[in-house]
Design a protein around this motif. Sequence first.
Motif, PDB file in Angstrom:
ATOM      1  N   MET A   1       0.854  -1.188   0.000  1.00 41.52           N
ATOM      2  CA  MET A   1       0.000   0.000   0.000  1.00 41.52           C
ATOM      3  C   MET A   1       0.896   1.247   0.000  1.00 41.52           C
ATOM      4  O   MET A   1       1.811   1.322   0.816  1.00 41.52           O
ATOM      5  N   ASN A   2       0.640   2.140  -0.906  1.00 41.24           N
ATOM      6  CA  ASN A   2       1.470   3.347  -0.958  1.00 41.24           C
ATOM      7  C   ASN A   2       0.896   4.417  -0.036  1.00 41.24           C
ATOM      8  O   ASN A   2      -0.138   5.025  -0.319  1.00 41.24           O
ATOM      9  N   LEU A   3       1.579   4.632   1.073  1.00 38.88           N
ATOM     10  CA  LEU A   3       1.061   5.566   2.078  1.00 38.88           C
ATOM     11  C   LEU A   3       1.080   7.005   1.565  1.00 38.88           C
ATOM     12  O   LEU A   3       0.172   7.791   1.875  1.00 38.88           O
ATOM     13  N   ALA A   4       2.095   7.347   0.770  1.00 39.23           N
ATOM     14  CA  ALA A   4       2.195   8.723   0.264  1.00 39.23           C
ATOM     15  C   ALA A   4       0.968   9.061  -0.591  1.00 39.23           C
ATOM     16  O   ALA A   4       0.338  10.116  -0.421  1.00 39.23           O
ATOM     17  N   LEU A   5       0.622   8.137  -1.502  1.00 40.57           N
ATOM     18  CA  LEU A   5      -0.529   8.394  -2.382  1.00 40.57           C
ATOM     19  C   LEU A   5      -1.833   8.406  -1.597  1.00 40.57           C
ATOM     20  O   LEU A   5      -2.745   9.180  -1.904  1.00 40.57           O
ATOM     21  N   ARG A   6      -1.923   7.531  -0.571  1.00 41.36           N
ATOM     22  CA  ARG A   6      -3.145   7.503   0.244  1.00 41.36           C
ATOM     23  C   ARG A   6      -3.321   8.850   0.958  1.00 41.36           C
ATOM     24  O   ARG A   6      -4.422   9.373   1.050  1.00 41.36           O
ATOM     25  N   ASP A   7      -2.223   9.391   1.456  1.00 43.14           N
ATOM     26  CA  ASP A   7      -2.305  10.668   2.161  1.00 43.14           C
ATOM     27  C   ASP A   7      -2.693  11.793   1.190  1.00 43.14           C
ATOM     28  O   ASP A   7      -3.517  12.656   1.501  1.00 43.14           O
ATOM     29  N   VAL A   8      -2.091  11.733  -0.006  1.00 37.25           N
ATOM     30  CA  VAL A   8      -2.420  12.752  -1.020  1.00 37.25           C
ATOM     31  C   VAL A   8      -3.903  12.651  -1.393  1.00 37.25           C
ATOM     32  O   VAL A   8      -4.602  13.668  -1.493  1.00 37.25           O
ATOM     33  N   ARG A   9      -4.379  11.421  -1.573  1.00 39.97           N
ATOM     34  CA  ARG A   9      -5.788  11.207  -1.944  1.00 39.97           C
ATOM     35  C   ARG A   9      -6.706  11.816  -0.882  1.00 39.97           C
ATOM     36  O   ARG A   9      -7.700  12.456  -1.200  1.00 39.97           O
ATOM     37  N   ARG A  10      -6.343  11.631   0.380  1.00 44.04           N
ATOM     38  CA  ARG A  10      -7.199  12.114   1.469  1.00 44.04           C
ATOM     39  C   ARG A  10      -7.202  13.641   1.529  1.00 44.04           C
ATOM     40  O   ARG A  10      -8.196  14.264   1.863  1.00 44.04           O
ATOM     41  N   HIS A  11      -6.047  14.262   1.220  1.00 48.13           N
ATOM     42  CA  HIS A  11      -5.940  15.720   1.316  1.00 48.13           C
ATOM     43  C   HIS A  11      -5.629  16.300  -0.064  1.00 48.13           C
ATOM     44  O   HIS A  11      -4.734  17.129  -0.208  1.00 48.13           O
ATOM     45  N   LEU A  12      -6.396  15.841  -1.047  1.00 49.23           N
ATOM     46  CA  LEU A  12      -6.083  16.166  -2.442  1.00 49.23           C
ATOM     47  C   LEU A  12      -6.087  17.671  -2.710  1.00 49.23           C
ATOM     48  O   LEU A  12      -5.147  18.210  -3.300  1.00 49.23           O
ATOM     49  N   ALA A  13      -7.153  18.338  -2.279  1.00 50.69           N
ATOM     50  CA  ALA A  13      -7.282  19.769  -2.584  1.00 50.69           C
ATOM     51  C   ALA A  13      -6.107  20.542  -1.990  1.00 50.69           C
ATOM     52  O   ALA A  13      -5.506  21.394  -2.668  1.00 50.69           O
ATOM     53  N   ARG A  14      -5.763  20.211  -0.749  1.00 45.91           N
ATOM     54  CA  ARG A  14      -4.674  20.939  -0.109  1.00 45.91           C
ATOM     55  C   ARG A  14      -3.342  20.638  -0.795  1.00 45.91           C
ATOM     56  O   ARG A  14      -2.515  21.533  -1.004  1.00 45.91           O
ATOM     57  N   PHE A  15      -3.164  19.393  -1.195  1.00 42.14           N
ATOM     58  CA  PHE A  15      -1.914  19.013  -1.844  1.00 42.14           C
ATOM     59  C   PHE A  15      -1.782  19.707  -3.209  1.00 42.14           C
ATOM     60  O   PHE A  15      -0.726  20.238  -3.547  1.00 42.14           O
ATOM     61  N   VAL A  16      -2.879  19.693  -3.959  1.00 33.68           N
ATOM     62  CA  VAL A  16      -2.839  20.334  -5.289  1.00 33.68           C
ATOM     63  C   VAL A  16      -2.610  21.837  -5.128  1.00 33.68           C
ATOM     64  O   VAL A  16      -1.852  22.453  -5.880  1.00 33.68           O
ATOM     65  N   GLY A  17      -3.249  22.424  -4.110  1.00 29.41           N
ATOM     66  CA  GLY A  17      -3.056  23.859  -3.845  1.00 29.41           C
ATOM     67  C   GLY A  17      -1.601  24.154  -3.519  1.00 29.41           C
ATOM     68  O   GLY A  17      -1.027  25.125  -4.033  1.00 29.41           O
ATOM     69  N   THR A  18      -1.005  23.298  -2.689  1.00 32.59           N
ATOM     70  CA  THR A  18       0.407  23.486  -2.337  1.00 32.59           C
ATOM     71  C   THR A  18       1.287  23.350  -3.576  1.00 32.59           C
ATOM     72  O   THR A  18       2.209  24.140  -3.787  1.00 32.59           O
ATOM     73  N   ALA A  19       0.964  22.343  -4.401  1.00 34.87           N
ATOM     74  CA  ALA A  19       1.753  22.127  -5.626  1.00 34.87           C
ATOM     75  C   ALA A  19       1.618  23.325  -6.564  1.00 34.87           C
ATOM     76  O   ALA A  19       2.590  23.744  -7.197  1.00 34.87           O
ATOM     77  N   ALA A  20       0.401  23.892  -6.632  1.00 35.55           N
ATOM     78  CA  ALA A  20       0.187  25.052  -7.506  1.00 35.55           C
ATOM     79  C   ALA A  20       1.010  26.239  -6.997  1.00 35.55           C
ATOM     80  O   ALA A  20       1.654  26.948  -7.788  1.00 35.55           O
ATOM     81  N   GLY A  21       1.000  26.435  -5.681  1.00 32.49           N
ATOM     82  CA  GLY A  21       1.796  27.522  -5.103  1.00 32.49           C
ATOM     83  C   GLY A  21       3.272  27.322  -5.377  1.00 32.49           C
ATOM     84  O   GLY A  21       3.978  28.251  -5.777  1.00 32.49           O
ATOM     85  N   LEU A  22       3.705  26.097  -5.206  1.00 34.80           N
ATOM     86  CA  LEU A  22       5.104  25.756  -5.470  1.00 34.80           C
ATOM     87  C   LEU A  22       5.418  25.992  -6.951  1.00 34.80           C
ATOM     88  O   LEU A  22       6.482  26.518  -7.305  1.00 34.80           O
TER      89      LEU A  22
END
Lengths: 236, 403
Positions: free
Chosen positions: B1-22
Amino acid sequence: MEDAVRAVDLSKTYGTGPAAVKALDHVTLTIARGTVAALLGPSGSGKSTLIKALGFVSPADTGEVFFGGRLVVKDGVPLADLAALRRRHLGFVFQKANLTSFLTARENVEIACEFGGKSDGRKRARELLAYLDVAGRERSYPEMLSGGEQQRVAIARALANEPSLILADEPTAALDSVRSRSVMELFRKVAHDRGAAVLVVTHDHRALEVFDVLYEMEDGRIRPHQQERPAPAAAP
Amino acid sequence: MNLALRDVRRHLARFVGTAAGLGLLLSVVVAMQGIYAGMVDDATILTRAMHADLWLVQRDTRGPFAEGSRLDPSVEARAAAVPGVRTARPYTYQLIQREHRGAVMRIALVGLGWPDDPGRSLPLVRGRRLQQPHGEMIVDASLGLGIGESLALAGEQYRVVGLTKNALTSGGESVAFVSVADAELIAFDQPAEAAVLERQRVVARLRRTDLGRGQPALEDLATDSRWRAPALASPPVAAVLVQADPHRIAEVREVMRSWGDVSVYSQDEEEALLLGGVVQRARMQIGLFTVILTLTAAVIIMMVMYNLTLEKTHDLAVLKLMGAPRTRLLGLILQQAWLLGALGYAVAFAMGELVFPMFPRRVLITETISLVAPVATMGIVTLASILGLTHVMRIDPSTALEG
């Protein structure tokens, strides 16, 4: 019955000098497989310290811990891979369910299977959730579950690797009396059905009849609980 | 089980927002590097487009791009007569600013030595070279003029016959190419008011001299609007561009260096003069700014990664208590860092494609930048995750048992 864990003469002191607090004071304890034991006592009596020592999380300063008859910690020095022991042979249940927030109910159990080297984690997770009557919530994240459901998932996770020892630290503190009793009975069921040893730290005296053995701690010392208790309930 | 992807899936909007800012942050870093590269390229593109082996400029000056250079037009014929010289062409260069369709245009006007040089060496993307010595121009596409469009200069209409791409000066001005004759016409154009004042000055001078007093007809001539006093000499040119036989360049150069009125530079020297003189300070400034910006981005990414890890402290403590192998937990942080870097770079790339062409200065994404930027991004996010990784190593699993 085979011993799951045996602690001999464990002592642990926090701090030094006049401020030193003796959390464990020559504690000796044995829990056999298939037994549900309760550890009672007021706050600060050393219950959590004992759980940490038996769970190979924070060893005692002196004394020995045998696991499955094998000496694994002596005077605070690990003699085995403690993380691997936790992975394969121990299950933890906490006061709060402490499920991993970004995993669903099923994944919380599945990841424990994976850590324990079980290849059929998904199937086993489904079976355990069904066994604990939360099969319908397997895709739910922890925050979507009620307190009782979370504890059931946590127990399923603790059972994932068929542990010889389950350590539960005040698992019913956040639950009402009905759910509290239900959880305690689950422990009994698990111990008797699956042959695990279960040690439950609890302040809750409402369901003591569920336990096979009662211990009490005070000022770091342990003794059998003196209070007369009701006859054990029949295994479900 | 890929924990990194599971965490991203759970907090997708925040992760994408962070990536966009980056991504936005990275796009600024890439833009600065692109502007830096663009500035260096712009500085040399004009000289390279001329395909000259030698640049003859006014003695002790550094050429038309660095300072004013006035060279007698006879130098062209003199240079052409040197054995080993294939061609010698006059070259003028001046900056003008005009309004066209309500917009201000800054144009670097380059005079080409018609008929020898109709713009043969220019990188045309549309249209053709000059075919007549007057009234035609080749312009850079960045001016926004189309083929066939006319531009009014010095009272004349100049028709656009060809378009170049990225023919810019070190200052970012677009270049327009006309014949040397037209360039001089534009350079010496006088408004009507200035012409009247000039005539009055001529009359005043005539009246102060015996020549004027003795020949009154001269005064009538000077005030006649159809007449203009002949110049004493042809207008000077900025440089003469020389092409020589490849094996005789050194020899030709030695001959020309002996002339008292010119300085001779090779193509490389002319470029070095441009880079070392005209754009050096701006280049250093942008270079230093790029370094600071890159470091700032690295620190911000590090803090983002650290905060993302801090938020997971309790989950990680629980996983540690369950006996999670250390590599799984470190992998979780590293994989998220790489994913963040990859997404951030994708956003930066998309931003670059959409926005960089709109920048007033050219943003040149060189092959080096294209290759180095993603590698550097992944390197930065890997380094930036060190704080987070250290935190993971330090998490005490027993904290999961508390409260």
